[in-house]
Design an enzyme around this catalytic site. Structure first.
Site, short mmCIF file in Angstrom:
data_model
loop_
_atom_site.label_atom_id
_atom_site.label_comp_id
_atom_site.label_asym_id
_atom_site.label_seq_id
_atom_site.Cartn_x
_atom_site.Cartn_y
_atom_site.Cartn_z
N LYS A 108 69.24 -13.02 67.17
CA LYS A 108 69.79 -13.77 66.65
C LYS A 108 71.08 -14.16 66.62
CE LYS A 108 70.18 -14.51 61.54
NZ LYS A 108 70.08 -14.03 60.04
N SER A 139 67.63 -16.79 56.95
CA SER A 139 68.41 -17.56 57.36
C SER A 139 67.99 -17.80 59.18
CB SER A 139 70.19 -17.11 57.77
OG SER A 139 69.86 -15.56 57.40
N SER A 177 66.49 -12.88 54.78
CA SER A 177 66.79 -13.77 56.16
C SER A 177 66.00 -13.63 56.58
CB SER A 177 68.10 -13.92 56.75
OG SER A 177 68.68 -14.90 55.41
#
Length: 517
Positions: free
Chosen positions: A147, A222, A246
């Site tokens: 990420k 997210s 997330s």
């Protein structure tokens, strides 16, 4: 509720001027956003936790080693690593194949930046040298996605945001460094909801992440790019972060495994913060076995995979209040079927009550808004044009929450943590849905459950955020399909530090679901 909105209407301009916020022309945008969160704010306004209950402190969890070493016949990431250790001269091949697949599926917008083929060859050569030097290399040659919220040497760290393109990072975040030391090869940095502050991964700067399971549906956020990369078969392992769900939300929406460990079981050193007391790092993976192996490496433990065993004697807490009402009908059916499978395998289903858990959204909102706004305040003042509209206004409204509210929220979290600790003395794990609904369509602002419309953030994060507030480990596992054909997730949570019990139970449940008629 009307009274509270009126109080905000009277005060926001003055508070903005007091804090020397220069963009006071945004009064209407602030009130529109505050109106969305009025249900949480109204609950919080009436909350009065006892002062003597103290202030929540979240020291890093102590997680004992668990699981079992990967066996010779292990599949998944362990099998990739075994083959690469046996033929280190071909250790770059899986990552090169993953890179080609990422390019082929670039329409997903799962990645912000991809590795150069030559860089993967070089990294594989370094791993081969370490293998010859005696390092165990449990992830030798395994391709991973990271990420884009943490430094990865050789990649720009954008945090999913706008503004001038940053220079490539010179070093790795600790979690990334541990993966590389174990032989993993970083294929690319994954797309996300900007600054990790949202649940859809509809990124205005780097493109909306698509759900590989069905066009036009959200991948969740997210960590949407990380989950999409795994669900699309590009990689088996990806790093996510989790502040209100997330990791688990996108994993559930994309039909893969997502594990939020206990608070700071995986060190956050180097990663970009959003909510300092709520953030967690964890794996998103193609299986529980893969997630467990990745977790053990990132946590600095010996390489381990989960050890599934029959559930005889396991006490499964089923919190009927809050977690099971309201639910979409298809979610309720899928999770009830999971509970039946666990009972048939010998688990005891124990109905439990979790008093006060319904205040979680209010506690989360005040805590996260306060922490995120303070963290990004300077950028908000000086360069707001580099932020997407949704993230900008969320950061702006944090300035209107009094410091006394933040302190009250931490006392409320202490109450919540004590309540969960008491409940967990009666059971070994909790089993709940991951989301109240099946994955919604991209761009949706609300969801309909039980005949009424609920704001999307409430419908999506309500069942995951309590475990960020308390720092408890929680894992989502695919358990069926919704009426729209998209995945549904079941969530397994445990006591703080009981990460391996959660992983082991999830591994057994994964096996049981594979054999479901």
């Amino acid at each position: 509720m009307t009274d509270l909105l009126e109080r905000f209407e009277l005060s926001v301009d003055g508070i903005a001027r007091l804090g020397r916020y220069p963009h006071v022309d945004r009064h209407a945008a602030w009130l529109e956003r505050l109106r969305v969160n009025l249900p949480e704010l109204d609950v919080f306004d009436a909350l009065r936790p006892e002062p003597e209950l103290g202030y929540l402190s979240q020291p890093p969890a102590v997680v004992a080693d668990g699981g079992t070493p990967p066996s010779d016949d292990a599949g998944g990431a362990a099998a990739i690593a075994r083959d690469c250790r046996a033929a280190p001269e071909r250790a770059a091949a899986p990552a090169q194949a993953a890179l080609a697949e990422a390019v082929r599926q670039k329409h997903l917008n799962a990645f912000i930046a991809l590795a150069e083929p030559a860089a993967l060859d070089t990294a594989a050569s370094v791993a081969a040298q370490r293998l010859r030097g005696g390092a165990p290399m449990p992830l030798m040659g395994v391709p991973v996605a990271v990420k884009d919220l943490m430094p990865v040497a050789g990649f720009p760290q954008t945090n999913g945001s706008g503004g001038p393109a940053p220079a490539p990072s010179a070093h790795d975040a600790l979690a990334v460094a541990r993966l590389r030391e174990a032989g993993a090869l970083v294929v690319g940095t994954a797309n996300l909801h900007e600054l990790a502050y949202g649940i859809t991964s509809e990124n205005p700067h780097h493109g909306w992440v698509a759900n590989p399971r069905a066009a036009g549906y959200t991948p969740g956020g997210s960590s949407g790019g990380s989950a999409a990369a795994v669900a699309a078969g590009i990689v088996r392992l990806a790093i996510g972060t989790d502040t209100a769900g997330s990791i688990r939300l996108p994993a559930s929406c994309c039909g893969v495994v997502g594990f939020k460990p206990s608070f700071d079981a995986i060190a956050r050193e180097g990663a970009q913060t959003l909510g300092a007391s709520l953030d967690h790092i964890g794996p998103i993976a193609a299986s529980v076995t893969d997630a467990a192996l990745m977790f053990s490496v990132m946590a600095g433990q010996p390489a381990r995979v989960a050890a599934p065993a029959p559930l005889a004697g396991l006490r499964v807490g089923v919190p009927e209040n809050y977690f099971y009402d309201p639910l979409a009908d298809d979610v309720a059916r899928a999770v009830r079927a999971v509970l039946a499978r666990m009972r048939d395998d010998g688990a005891a289903l124990v109905p439990i009550d979790l008093p006060g858990v319904e205040r979680s959204a209010a506690l989360q909102f005040v805590t996260l808004c306060s922490e995120a706004t303070e963290l990004h305040w300077q950028r908000l003042v000086e360069r707001p044009e580099t932020l997407g509209a949704d993230v900008r206004v969320r950061l702006e409204v944090g300035q209107f929450l009094p410091a006394t509210w933040y302190v009250r929220a931490q006392r409320g979290r202490a109450v919540l943590a004590a309540m969960f600790a008491a409940a967990m003395r009666e059971v070994d794990v909790l089993v709940t849905p991951t989301l109240r609904i099946e994955p919604p369509r991209s761009g949706a602002g609300s969801a309909r459950i039980g005949g009424r419309d609920i704001p999307l953030h409430t419908a999506v994060t309500a069942l995951t955020m309590p475990f960020n507030l308390t720092g408890m480990p929680a894992l989502t596992l695919p358990c069926g399909r919704g009426d729209n054909g998209l995945p549904i997730g079941v969530q397994i949570a445990g006591r703080r530090g009981d990460d391996w019990r959660v992983l082991n139970v999830a591994a057994r449940l994964e096996d049981l679901l594979k054999t479901t008629p």
